[in-house]
Design a protein around this motif. Sequence first.
Motif, PDB file in Angstrom:
ATOM      1  N   MET A 117       0.813  -1.213   0.000  1.00  0.00           N
ATOM      2  CA  MET A 117       0.000   0.000   0.000  1.00  0.00           C
ATOM      3  C   MET A 117       0.850   1.268   0.000  1.00  0.00           C
ATOM      4  O   MET A 117       1.745   1.423   0.829  1.00  0.00           O
ATOM      5  N   ALA A 119      -0.234   4.911   0.402  1.00  0.00           N
ATOM      6  CA  ALA A 119      -1.428   5.739   0.666  1.00  0.00           C
ATOM      7  C   ALA A 119      -1.045   7.217   0.731  1.00  0.00           C
ATOM      8  O   ALA A 119      -1.011   7.891  -0.297  1.00  0.00           O
ATOM      9  N   GLY A 176      -7.261   8.231   5.723  1.00  0.00           N
ATOM     10  CA  GLY A 176      -6.028   7.871   5.034  1.00  0.00           C
ATOM     11  C   GLY A 176      -6.076   6.513   4.375  1.00  0.00           C
ATOM     12  O   GLY A 176      -5.026   5.963   4.007  1.00  0.00           O
ATOM     13  N   ILE A 178      -7.040   4.071   1.157  1.00  0.00           N
ATOM     14  CA  ILE A 178      -7.153   4.239  -0.289  1.00  0.00           C
ATOM     15  C   ILE A 178      -8.547   3.826  -0.756  1.00  0.00           C
ATOM     16  O   ILE A 178      -9.075   2.786  -0.328  1.00  0.00           O
ATOM     17  N   ALA A 185      -4.253  -3.711   4.539  1.00  0.00           N
ATOM     18  CA  ALA A 185      -3.536  -4.861   3.981  1.00  0.00           C
ATOM     19  C   ALA A 185      -2.953  -5.744   5.086  1.00  0.00           C
ATOM     20  O   ALA A 185      -3.017  -6.978   5.004  1.00  0.00           O
ATOM     21  N   GLY A 186      -2.369  -5.131   6.116  1.00  0.00           N
ATOM     22  CA  GLY A 186      -1.773  -5.916   7.206  1.00  0.00           C
ATOM     23  C   GLY A 186      -2.824  -6.753   7.913  1.00  0.00           C
ATOM     24  O   GLY A 186      -2.630  -7.952   8.163  1.00  0.00           O
TER      25      GLY A 186
HETATM   26  N1  URA Z   1      -2.714   1.092   4.626  1.00  0.00           N
HETATM   27  C1  URA Z   1      -3.526   0.079   4.245  1.00  0.00           C
HETATM   28  O1  URA Z   1      -3.282  -1.083   4.611  1.00  0.00           O
HETATM   29  N2  URA Z   1      -4.588   0.363   3.477  1.00  0.00           N
HETATM   30  C2  URA Z   1      -4.871   1.600   3.051  1.00  0.00           C
HETATM   31  O2  URA Z   1      -5.862   1.802   2.317  1.00  0.00           O
HETATM   32  C3  URA Z   1      -4.020   2.649   3.459  1.00  0.00           C
HETATM   33  C4  URA Z   1      -2.935   2.351   4.237  1.00  0.00           C
END
Ligand code: URA
Length: 193
Positions: A117, A119, A176, A178, A185-186
């Motif tokens: 990511m 962002a 913040g 996207i 994602a984590g």
């Molecule tokens: N980090 C993420 O994992 N997703 C986002 O959309 C922004 C930052």
Amino acid sequence: MALLRAVETSSRDFKQLVGEIAALMTYEATRDLPTIPIEVTTPLETMTGATLADKIALVPILRAGLGMVEAVVQLIPNARVGHIGLYRDHETLNPVSYYFKVPTPVAEHRFFLLDPMLATGGSAVEAAAELKRAGATDIALISLVAAPIGVETFTAAHPDVPVYVAALDRELNDNGYILPGLGDAGDRLFGTR
Ligand code: URA
Ligand code: PRP
């Protein structure tokens, strides 16, 4: 990418997809890597082949970058792996640094920063700055989903670092994240939410 984004995609499939897309992107990001000639003896004769000229270092930004490492290592088996620990402060969205360990001698390696990511761009900007402070002169960033502001901020801070992204999305929301994006994602990789 559509499957990766889908909210119903399981953590198991999400991991698999992050790896598959990271591997496809590795072909593009390594397209112009310099090679040096090596002599190879086939069962029939001797010929001149090619081997990578530089030592390669993969550096995932923790945590989500970890999801990309194994797939890239499959393609560059001699690559060494470093780690940069950063998380975004939920209030300020500024990156907070907590870990840094990369292969040495730093200046002798060609670095690939891995983070799905991009962002605000803050984490990647800080990670590249940490690598440069340690002596890195050759860095590329591989990311899966980027916001326009993240790409702008990163390229303004590090115009010498090429950025490879699989998708350039519309914008960031007020937190913040996207849009349309894929969520956190984590958390999706590691099942933490
Ligand atoms: N980090 C993420 O994992 N997703 C986002 O959309 C922004 C930052
Ligand atoms: C996510 C992602 C990036 C960062 C991107 O990590 O993996 O590192 O956010 O956002 P930015 O471009 O605005 O800096 P996060 O901070 O959620 O840390 P985590 O993976 O450890 O949860």
